[in-house]
Motif scaffolding. Structure first.
Motif: not given
Length: 303
Positions: A228-250
């Motif tokens: 998604t263009a212009g989504s502004a990824p912000a926070g990031i963490t590791v999930g128990q599924d061994h993937n990375l999870w992040f927020t898209e502020a915009l």
């Protein structure tokens, strides 16, 4: 100036203390996610008179004219946080006793904070080109790093500190040796976390980049475009599924990226919720703040 230095300090950290307290209390039996209880308040060096029940949020006052930003669990079993407006580092016990320690440099605006590999806490100073070290007893030492806008910080799998700054990812050893890794496409790296694959992962929140980055402990950088263009990824963490999870502020979405770079996005129900902070809860779900909607969200990682 990129988004992570204007948007993220206000929206990405403003709810993090409340998020952690909510996660710790909301995961007990009988929690529905919709009930609430009147908040208790506690001042500096004060203790609430009752224990929290499932779903109850408890708030603790810090000094006036403060602006709590980052927070982490310390090696001493307490929570440690940064006070950007008051130029202090705070320690709060699980029962609510708050103690604050003044950062020597006035106007430094301490930002991110993490438990270091040396048994101390390390933090960034957004406005003073410094990072700081605070011992569990409150002794603060500052290090001039000569990079602009030190932002978020984490401990890497290599036993060093890693933090984001303007156009740069920085590796900093506990003894003070610094190595800079310049980004090719982004001026605004924001969140950073040690990944499940032995690398560091970070968000690039400026509109032109709009990527998730991966850097090896030796400095090799790989970037993955967020669909998604212009989504502004912000926070990031590791999930128990061994993937990375992040927020898209915009982008108003939660994103998941595998260690090999495959991205999946999950839209949120509430428009313009501005998801920001995200962390893994003790229930195995991902929890995140939505400052634009005045909500906290939960998403299951799946299998």
């Amino acid at each position: 100036m990129g988004l992570s230095y204007q948007f993220a300090p206000r929206f990405v950290w403003m709810s993090i203390l409340g998020l952690l307290l909510l996660i710790m209390t909301a995961c007990g039996p009988g929690s529905t996610g919709t009930s609430s209880a009147p908040p208790a308040t506690g001042g500096s060096n004060s203790t609430p008179t009752s224990s929290a029940s499932a779903g109850q949020v408890t708030e603790f006052a810090v000094t006036s004219n403060s602006d709590p930003e980052g927070i982490t669990t310390g090696p001493d079993g307490n929570l440690w946080f940064t006070d950007s407006q008051g130029d202090k580092i705070g320690r709060i016990t699980p029962t609510g006793t708050v103690t604050e320690f003044a950062v020597p440099t006035s106007g430094s605006k301490p930002q991110g904070i993490t438990a270091g590999p040396d048994g101390n806490l390390w933090f960034t100073e957004l406005a003073s080109e410094r990072i700081g070290r605070v011992t569990p007893t409150g002794t603060i030492t500052e290090f001039h790093v000569n990079v602009s806008y030190p932002n978020w910080i984490t401990t890497g799998p290599d036993g060093n500190l890693w933090f984001t700054s303007y156009n740069t990812i920085v590796r900093f050893t506990p003894t003070g040796t610094m190595t800079l890794f310049q980004l090719r496409t982004s001026n605004s790296p924001a969140g950073i976390i040690a990944g499940p694959d032995g690398n560091l992962w970070f968000t690039e929140s400026d509109a032109q980049a709009n990527q998730i980055g991966r850097i090896t402990p030796t400095g090799t950088i790989t970037e993955f475009a967020v669909p998604t263009a212009g989504s502004a990824p912000a926070g990031i963490t590791v999930g128990q599924d061994h993937n990375l999870w992040f927020t898209e502020a915009l982008g108003n979405q939660i994103g998941r990226i595998t260690p090999t770079g495959t991205i999946t996005q999950f839209p949120l129900f509430t428009p313009n919720s501005n998801p920001s902070v995200i962390t893994t809860g003790p229930d195995g779900n991902l929890w995140f703040t939505e400052p634009g909607a005045n909500k906290v969200g939960r998403i299951a990682p799946g299998k």
